[in-house]
Design an enzyme around this catalytic site. Structure first.
Site, PDB file in Angstrom:
ATOM      1  N   THR A  42       0.824  -1.215   0.000  1.00 13.12           N
ATOM      2  CA  THR A  42       0.000   0.000   0.000  1.00 13.12           C
ATOM      3  C   THR A  42       0.857   1.264   0.000  1.00 13.12           C
ATOM      4  O   THR A  42       2.000   1.246   0.500  1.00 13.12           O
ATOM      5  CB  THR A  42      -0.912  -0.003   1.252  1.00 13.12           C
ATOM      6  OG1 THR A  42      -1.472   1.302   1.431  1.00 13.12           O
ATOM      7  CG2 THR A  42      -0.158  -0.355   2.523  1.00 13.12           C
ATOM      8  N   ASP A  43       0.277   2.365  -0.481  1.00 13.81           N
ATOM      9  CA  ASP A  43       0.977   3.652  -0.408  1.00 13.81           C
ATOM     10  C   ASP A  43       1.141   4.118   1.038  1.00 13.81           C
ATOM     11  O   ASP A  43       1.972   4.987   1.323  1.00 13.81           O
ATOM     12  CB  ASP A  43       0.260   4.725  -1.249  1.00 13.81           C
ATOM     13  CG  ASP A  43      -1.181   5.006  -0.819  1.00 13.81           C
ATOM     14  OD1 ASP A  43      -1.676   4.369   0.139  1.00 13.81           O
ATOM     15  OD2 ASP A  43      -1.814   5.883  -1.440  1.00 13.81           O
ATOM     16  N   GLU A  44       0.357   3.534   1.939  1.00 16.83           N
ATOM     17  CA  GLU A  44       0.436   3.971   3.342  1.00 16.83           C
ATOM     18  C   GLU A  44       1.794   3.661   3.966  1.00 16.83           C
ATOM     19  O   GLU A  44       2.156   4.242   4.983  1.00 16.83           O
ATOM     20  CB  GLU A  44      -0.693   3.342   4.170  1.00 16.83           C
ATOM     21  CG  GLU A  44      -2.057   3.751   3.653  1.00 16.83           C
ATOM     22  CD  GLU A  44      -3.185   3.573   4.641  1.00 16.83           C
ATOM     23  OE1 GLU A  44      -2.932   3.602   5.860  1.00 16.83           O
ATOM     24  OE2 GLU A  44      -4.324   3.386   4.186  1.00 16.83           O
ATOM     25  N   TYR A  53      -1.593  -0.481  11.143  1.00 10.88           N
ATOM     26  CA  TYR A  53      -1.862  -1.143   9.857  1.00 10.88           C
ATOM     27  C   TYR A  53      -0.698  -0.909   8.899  1.00 10.88           C
ATOM     28  O   TYR A  53      -0.129  -1.854   8.344  1.00 10.88           O
ATOM     29  CB  TYR A  53      -3.165  -0.610   9.234  1.00 10.88           C
ATOM     30  CG  TYR A  53      -3.273  -0.900   7.748  1.00 10.88           C
ATOM     31  CD1 TYR A  53      -3.453  -2.211   7.295  1.00 10.88           C
ATOM     32  CD2 TYR A  53      -3.166   0.119   6.786  1.00 10.88           C
ATOM     33  CE1 TYR A  53      -3.529  -2.490   5.920  1.00 10.88           C
ATOM     34  CE2 TYR A  53      -3.235  -0.146   5.431  1.00 10.88           C
ATOM     35  CZ  TYR A  53      -3.425  -1.453   5.004  1.00 10.88           C
ATOM     36  OH  TYR A  53      -3.483  -1.731   3.654  1.00 10.88           O
ATOM     37  N   LYS A  85       2.031  -3.521   7.272  1.00 10.23           N
ATOM     38  CA  LYS A  85       2.193  -3.699   5.831  1.00 10.23           C
ATOM     39  C   LYS A  85       3.643  -3.402   5.418  1.00 10.23           C
ATOM     40  O   LYS A  85       4.201  -4.083   4.562  1.00 10.23           O
ATOM     41  CB  LYS A  85       1.228  -2.786   5.062  1.00 10.23           C
ATOM     42  CG  LYS A  85      -0.230  -3.179   5.148  1.00 10.23           C
ATOM     43  CD  LYS A  85      -0.557  -4.536   4.554  1.00 10.23           C
ATOM     44  CE  LYS A  85      -0.443  -4.575   3.053  1.00 10.23           C
ATOM     45  NZ  LYS A  85      -0.913  -5.885   2.500  1.00 10.23           N
TER      46      LYS A  85
END
Ligand code: NAD
Length: 345
Positions: A128-130, A152, A156
């Site tokens: 993810t970009d997160e 989260y 990731k």
């Protein structure tokens, strides 16, 4: 014709099920077979796989990616892995992070280890970009180091780095994708678009975090799935590919669009206390996947959003019913948790 046997983890969730429906649909390649491995957490929907359930190239295994006794024999029967399975909701990770570390980190490690042992040809890890954290202006290229701000995102980032290390240490063909916020049909109503749409369709208010000025880049699931397929079929081992959507909006702008699409007024917005550590803005630079693999988002955002709202309007049964627990091939019980009402994208 020899078939590429793909193990898709988390294939009963939002993006995974769309990936599987696309692969086994009329426009998908005819030289692949798919096994979905999914634990059927609250986020999974059996009905999301109805379209492909009758295909001779489809198989469903209900099981936990952390369980080596389930994963090991499956790896022996497959050529490639596309790994979607995860705990995916930031708000849930803020109230309890244990399951995020277990599934996202330990689960990925179990898969990677088994994949290595069984000589899996290609392992696509969906990240993810997160993992990049918040960026005020400009966009994050794949070179930027990870700087996560939620449990989260940290889980990731850990799994994403672990996956890359299996390439560096063991020479495994691992490819990592980092995408922006996905939207589309079949998304469990806890993330901002399906949550707000389903609330508005029920005549309820929508809870908007903080000042509503957090910015997200919206990526339609069709575009995301095309990006993943490009990476699976033509990407390079050990590489990271950002996949962006090309539509940046503040959450307030998004909410206004949703109100309009659902025929509701601004009085339906309820501003609520901001999420802890809420990242202000995500933005990925997707030049690499564009120049190397020809990726470009194709879905017009207004059209995609209208179609998404229309789908939720027409499928109340899908989002109003509890998670189903049946499956053709059960290797374990399918838990059925209740939904939370997070407001984050
Ligand atoms: P989702 O929550 O809709 O689906 C996750 C799926 O994983 C569910 O079917 C669930 O049952 C399954 N799962 C969870 N724990 C499992 C376990 N221990 N064993 C086996 N299966 C398990 O998530 P999604 O939105 O489809 O996201 C898929 C992937 O894409 C995730 O890895 C997520 O981090 C990533 N991602 C999502 C977005 C987004 O906007 N939705 C954005 C960036 C990255």
């Amino acid at each position: 014709m020899s078939q590429t046997r793909i193990l898709v983890t988390g294939g009963a969730g939002f993006i995974g099920s769309h990936y599987v429906r696309t692969l086994l649909g009329p426009l998908g390649p005819d030289d692949v077979s798919v096994t979905v491995l999914d634990a059927f957490t609250y986020a999974a929907k059996r009905a999301s796989l109805d379209e492909v359930a009758g295909s001779p190239r489809f198989r469903l295994v209900v099981g936990d990616i952390c369980d080596a006794s389930v994963v090991e024999p499956l790896m022996a029967e497959h050529d490639q892995v596309v790994h979607f399975a995860a705990e995916s909701h930031v708000d849930r990770s803020l109230s309890s992070s244990a399951e995020f570390v277990r599934t996202n980190v330990l689960g990925t490690q179990v898969l990677l280890d088994a994949a290595l042992r069984h000589g899996i040809r290609t392992f696509v890890h969906v990240s993810t970009d997160e993992v990049y954290g918040s960026i005020e202006s400009g966009s994050c290229s794949e070179e930027k180091s990870v700087d996560p701000n939620s449990p989260y995102a940290a889980s990731k980032a850990a799994s994403d780095l672990l996956a890359l290390v299996y390439h560096r240490s063991h020479g495994m063909d691992v490819r990592v994708t980092r995408c922006s916020n996905n939207y589309g049909h079949h998304q469990f109503p806890e993330k901002i678009i399906p949550l707000f749409v389903t609330r508005l369709l029920k005549g309820e208010k929508v809870p908007l975090y903080g000042d509503g000025l957090n910015v997200r880049d919206w990526l339609h699931i069709d575009d995301h799935v095309r990006g993943i397929e490009l990476v699976r079929t033509r990407g390079r081992a050990g590489e990271i590919y950002n996949i962006g959507g090309g539509t940046e909006l503040t959450n307030r702008q998004l909410t206004e669009r949703l109100l309009e699409a659902c025929g509701a007024g601004p009085g339906q917005i309820e501003y609520v206390t901001d999420r802890k550590g809420h990242d202000r803005r995500y933005s990925v630079d997707w030049t690499k996947i564009h120049t190397e693999l020809g990726y470009k988002p194709q879905k017009d955002f207004t059209e995609g959003l209208d179609e998404t709202v229309a789908w939720y309007r027409a499928h109340r049964d899908w989002w109003e019913t509890a998670t189903e627990t049946t499956a053709e091939s059960a290797t374990g019980p399918a838990p059925d948790h209740g939904a939370t009402t997070g407001t984050g994208a």
